[in-house]
Enzyme design. Structure first.
Site, mmCIF file in Angstrom:
data_model
loop_
_atom_site.group_PDB
_atom_site.id
_atom_site.type_symbol
_atom_site.label_atom_id
_atom_site.label_comp_id
_atom_site.label_asym_id
_atom_site.label_seq_id
_atom_site.Cartn_x
_atom_site.Cartn_y
_atom_site.Cartn_z
ATOM 1 N N ASP A 1 0.917 -0.757 -0.013
ATOM 2 C CA ASP A 1 0.287 0.274 -0.329
ATOM 3 C C ASP A 1 0.933 1.209 -0.464
ATOM 4 O O ASP A 1 0.535 2.423 -1.069
ATOM 5 C CB ASP A 1 -1.353 0.301 1.740
ATOM 6 C CG ASP A 1 -1.734 1.061 0.964
ATOM 7 O OD1 ASP A 1 -2.727 1.293 -0.050
ATOM 8 O OD2 ASP A 1 -2.699 1.191 2.114
ATOM 9 N N HIS B 1 -4.416 3.025 -6.864
ATOM 10 C CA HIS B 1 -5.980 2.155 -6.156
ATOM 11 C C HIS B 1 -6.929 2.510 -7.085
ATOM 12 O O HIS B 1 -7.799 1.260 -6.661
ATOM 13 C CB HIS B 1 -5.814 3.240 -4.905
ATOM 14 C CG HIS B 1 -4.987 3.087 -4.186
ATOM 15 N ND1 HIS B 1 -4.065 4.194 -3.921
ATOM 16 C CD2 HIS B 1 -5.121 2.563 -2.672
ATOM 17 C CE1 HIS B 1 -3.615 3.304 -2.687
ATOM 18 N NE2 HIS B 1 -4.385 3.062 -1.960
ATOM 19 N N HIS C 1 -6.705 -1.410 -8.096
ATOM 20 C CA HIS C 1 -6.985 -2.191 -6.886
ATOM 21 C C HIS C 1 -7.891 -2.062 -6.472
ATOM 22 O O HIS C 1 -9.002 -3.495 -6.662
ATOM 23 C CB HIS C 1 -6.969 -1.677 -5.310
ATOM 24 C CG HIS C 1 -6.883 -2.255 -4.910
ATOM 25 N ND1 HIS C 1 -8.255 -1.427 -3.883
ATOM 26 C CD2 HIS C 1 -6.723 -3.374 -3.543
ATOM 27 C CE1 HIS C 1 -8.739 -2.551 -2.691
ATOM 28 N NE2 HIS C 1 -8.233 -3.523 -2.970
#
Length: 366
Positions: free
Chosen positions: A171, A254, A257
């Site tokens: 992350d 992200h 993701h």
């Protein structure tokens, strides 16, 4: 151009820090609703109770149902009202902490965050990521304020499985690359302003810390040791990444993701593991030099982060599902538009395939 940097009121980190929970809690209220998992109660419930009882503070535990969904937030909010709580305390991992933050927002109550793992940068941010009850990304909930207190006990983090710490590194890996893209695009960060020099410096420090100390920290956790490297990686995963992404901005990693959550095979993998592959895909989409991509891949391989689709459970590529993931990643409400280049769902689909090929090229053969 207005620059905005957001941060929690207090960030506390160190061995035995949970013993100070009562000291910080009593400044905010008198009765806590503590959102925690059943296993969390077994691990740290006694320490929490001891700290709060020492200050004559009241509390009630409520077990987390496992998904940060609107239904779960509503359930916890109702429990806060029923228990007449005046502070929400979240004790656990990313989705639980996001639920606690959202509950605090809707209940108009202060929030204390006690992460038991360093697996995401969720603890510090004024953001909750909402999913469907089935675990598919739904939306971002941007909150008006960061948590009041973040309390990180590194003794507790050191006892968690190494894979969770590594997920946090995945992350955190995205932080610099996404903030850099958003800044170059002059896109807004997560708090509605532009990135400051401080935010970009924190994001770069986050990346540098990962590259220098990530492997040492992983090995320390596997050996049951709390070291300087581990303390630094906990801070990078939690504080540097949290401030860096929120005040720097999100971009492709992200968004990718979020798209990957639509593929069932990836549900067994952690947020940071999917973000790591999203970072690799973002570098492909922005045509980074091969040497920089190789450095990222080699770091991921060294600590055990995914660099191929197979590493995320996608052993056989279903191209239609991958195209659907790419389409979801490019949703107008997501952050793909903060890349330095404009991409279509088709180009993201090709980027996923190219990232997979690069991961295979640089990953040592078994």
């Amino acid at each position: 151009m207005i620059k905005v940097l957001a941060s929690p009121s207090r960030y506390i980190q160190g061995p035995g820090a949970i013993e100070q929970l009562g000291d910080y809690f009593e400044k905010l209220g008198k009765k806590a609703l503590i959102l925690i998992t059943k296993s969390g109660i077994g691990r740290v419930g006694g320490d929490i109770e001891k700290g709060l009882k020492a200050k004559s503070l009241e509390y009630a535990f409520i077990e987390f149902n496992g998904e940060c969904s609107r239904n779960e937030v509503d359930r916890v909010k109702a429990a806060a009202t029923e228990n007449k709580a005046d502070v929400i305390v979240g004790v656990g991992g990313g989705k639980l902490l996001d639920t606690a933050k959202a509950t605090g927002f809707y209940s108009k109550l202060p929030v204390v965050i006690v992460p038991t793992i360093a697996a995401t940068d969720a603890p510090c941010s004024a953001l909750s990521v909402l999913y469907t009850p089935e675990g598919v990304f739904e939306s971002y909930l941007f909150l008006p304020a960061n948590p009041n207190v973040i309390l990180v006990d590194s003794d507790i983090i050191a006892k968690a499985p190494a894979r969770l710490l590594v997920s946090g590194m995945g992350d955190a890996l995205a932080t610099y690359f996404e903030a850099k893209s958003a800044a170059q695009k002059e896109a807004d960060n997560c708090v509605g302003g532009k990135a400051s020099m401080a935010a970009l410096a924190l994001a770069k420090l986050c990346l540098d810390t990962l590259f220098k100390q990530g492997l040492k920290a992983k090995l320390a956790v596997e050996a049951g040791a709390r070291t300087t490297a581990l303390e630094n990686i906990i801070e990078a995963n939690t504080l540097l990444s949290g401030l860096g992404f929120e005040s720097g901005g999100l971009a492709g990693a992200h968004a990718i993701h979020n798209g990957l959550t639509a593929i069932h095979e990836t549900h067994a993998y952690y947020h940071g593991e999917k973000v790591a592959f999203g970072t690799l895909t973002q570098l492909v989409l922005e045509d980074y030099p091969e040497s920089e991509i190789e450095a990222v891949v080699r770091f991921c391989v060294s600590v055990g982060l995914p660099v191929t689709l197979a590493d995320l459970g996608i052993q056989t590529i279903d191209h239609e599902k991958l195209k659907e993931a790419a389409k979801l990643a490019c949703a107008p409400s997501d952050t793909m538009g903060n890349l330095t280049v404009t991409v279509t769902p088709e180009e993201v689909y090709y980027g996923l395939l190219a990232a997979d090929a690069l991961g295979k090229k640089f990953k040592p053969k078994a």
